[in-house]
Design a protein around this motif. Structure first.
Motif, PDB file in Angstrom:
ATOM      1  N   TRP A 174      31.778  41.728  36.943  1.00  0.00           N
ATOM      2  CA  TRP A 174      33.089  41.325  36.455  1.00  0.00           C
ATOM      3  C   TRP A 174      33.982  42.546  36.239  1.00  0.00           C
ATOM      4  O   TRP A 174      33.531  43.592  35.781  1.00  0.00           O
ATOM      5  CB  TRP A 174      32.976  40.597  35.113  1.00  0.00           C
ATOM      6  N   VAL A 211      36.760  46.844  31.804  1.00  0.00           N
ATOM      7  CA  VAL A 211      37.933  46.215  31.205  1.00  0.00           C
ATOM      8  C   VAL A 211      39.051  47.258  31.238  1.00  0.00           C
ATOM      9  O   VAL A 211      38.923  48.331  30.647  1.00  0.00           O
ATOM     10  CB  VAL A 211      37.667  45.765  29.763  1.00  0.00           C
ATOM     11  N   ALA A 245      36.832  32.717  35.721  1.00  0.00           N
ATOM     12  CA  ALA A 245      35.791  33.010  34.739  1.00  0.00           C
ATOM     13  C   ALA A 245      34.949  31.789  34.445  1.00  0.00           C
ATOM     14  O   ALA A 245      33.708  31.870  34.362  1.00  0.00           O
ATOM     15  CB  ALA A 245      36.439  33.537  33.454  1.00  0.00           C
ATOM     16  N   TYR A 296      33.389  30.826  26.119  1.00  0.00           N
ATOM     17  CA  TYR A 296      33.263  32.227  26.523  1.00  0.00           C
ATOM     18  C   TYR A 296      31.896  32.801  26.155  1.00  0.00           C
ATOM     19  O   TYR A 296      31.439  33.772  26.764  1.00  0.00           O
ATOM     20  CB  TYR A 296      34.346  33.074  25.850  1.00  0.00           C
ATOM     21  N   ALA A 333      38.172  43.116  34.624  1.00  0.00           N
ATOM     22  CA  ALA A 333      39.282  42.405  33.991  1.00  0.00           C
ATOM     23  C   ALA A 333      40.383  43.388  33.605  1.00  0.00           C
ATOM     24  O   ALA A 333      40.115  44.544  33.260  1.00  0.00           O
ATOM     25  CB  ALA A 333      38.799  41.644  32.760  1.00  0.00           C
ATOM     26  N   TYR A 347      37.451  39.307  26.737  1.00  0.00           N
ATOM     27  CA  TYR A 347      36.652  40.054  27.708  1.00  0.00           C
ATOM     28  C   TYR A 347      35.376  40.606  27.061  1.00  0.00           C
ATOM     29  O   TYR A 347      34.312  40.625  27.692  1.00  0.00           O
ATOM     30  CB  TYR A 347      37.483  41.187  28.307  1.00  0.00           C
ATOM     31  N   ILE A 357      31.794  41.561  29.429  1.00  0.00           N
ATOM     32  CA  ILE A 357      32.199  42.480  30.489  1.00  0.00           C
ATOM     33  C   ILE A 357      32.053  43.912  29.972  1.00  0.00           C
ATOM     34  O   ILE A 357      32.552  44.242  28.892  1.00  0.00           O
ATOM     35  CB  ILE A 357      33.652  42.216  30.925  1.00  0.00           C
TER      36      ILE A 357
END
Length: 296
Positions: free
Chosen positions: A222, A250, A181, A211, A224, A240, A245
């Motif tokens: 992305w 997610v 990341a 972040y 996750a 996240y 994202i």
């Protein structure tokens, strides 16, 4: 007829296996400054195919060649080359950037990851040298492979002094997911796959400020995961979301835990193979060494 079709499928599979190469490359073979006892890089590829590349970053104390076999096989089955990168993963942010150090240095997490990924942080809380960093290691490995196996087309994954990021998907678990990341924040990679990928915090207990930085890799590239039974599940869900994202990308895993800890379920439970394939398909970069940058 069924027997003939089955035989054809078997011969096709055997031919594919015959073409596949797997290598264990000691990091010191790519740079004499690195220690002789480091775990080897793990490289699996078809030298005749111009496949996209997935770079795997293990979690804390992980060794690439001992990585998640079912996940690695899914990566190969989906038409990716695989590099499991050996790097200094003996301590994690959550072990270093805590307590008095974090209160005194609120950007500790970002400085830690900058040093481990790029090797050029000022005042880093770890003793990693510039040559120990993830990106320099990957560049030297790609150059080594290009020199040792020119027919393998490894030069197509290099763009001068850096990897050709638009052909590379970054993936990692725990510490490795956080490193993927952090790298993707500063370079437009083809995709990012984070498996329970870290939970860096600020001194006030909120998620770390890095972040929130604008990222070079679009959020649409992305994916996750985390398991709902992990102690840090809520923090990772917040991380996240802070990364931007999309919610549909997610994945909160909730199948029964089959491993020692739910923290490793996302990469170790073969029941998630359909999800792995979905993530790999969603982040696949354009084919060919001269492909355009990923859309997003």
């Amino acid at each position: 007829m069924r027997r003939l079709l089955g035989l054809a499928a078997l011969l096709s599979a055997l031919a594919a296996q015959a073409q596949e190469h797997s290598l264990r490359v000691p990091p010191q073979a790519t740079d004499a400054r690195l220690a002789a006892d480091e775990p080897p890089h793990w490289v699996v590829y078809d030298p005749a195919a111009a496949e996209p590349l997935l770079v795997w970053l293990p979690g804390t104390n992980g060794q690439p060649a001992n990585g998640p076999r079912a996940l690695f096989q899914t990566v190969r089955d989906n038409g990716y080359r695989l590099i499991g990168l050996s790097y200094l993963d003996d301590v994690a942010v959550s072990q270093v950037c805590i307590g008095p150090r974090l209160r005194a240095h609120p950007t500790c997490a970002a400085t830690f990851r900058q040093q481990r990924v790029w090797g050029d942080a000022v005042g880093a809380p770890i003793a990693d040298r510039p040559e120990d960093a993830i990106v320099p290691r990957l560049v030297r490995l790609l150059k080594y492979l290009a020199e040792q196996d020119p027919a393998g087309q490894w030069a197509d994954y290099l763009d001068g002094a850096e990897p050709r990021w638009r052909r590379i998907v970054l993936a990692g678990q725990s510490q490795g997911g956080g490193m993927a990341a952090y790298l993707a924040k500063t370079r437009a990679v083809a995709g990012v796959l984070m498996f329970s990928g870290g939970w860096d915090k600020d001194a006030d207990g909120d998620v770390a400020r890095w972040y929130r930085r604008p990222g070079a890799t679009p959020p649409e590239r992305w994916h996750a995961t985390y398991h709902v039974r992990e102690p840090q599940a809520d923090v990772m869900a917040n991380v996240y979301a802070t990364l931007g994202i999309p919610k549909a990308q997610v994945h909160a895993l909730d199948l029964p835990v089959i491993r020692r800890s739910p923290h490793g379920e996302g990469i170790g439970n073969p029941a998630y193979a359909p999800l792995w394939r979905q993530m790999l398909d969603a982040t696949r970069p354009p084919d060919g060494p001269a492909g355009a940058a990923p859309a997003g």
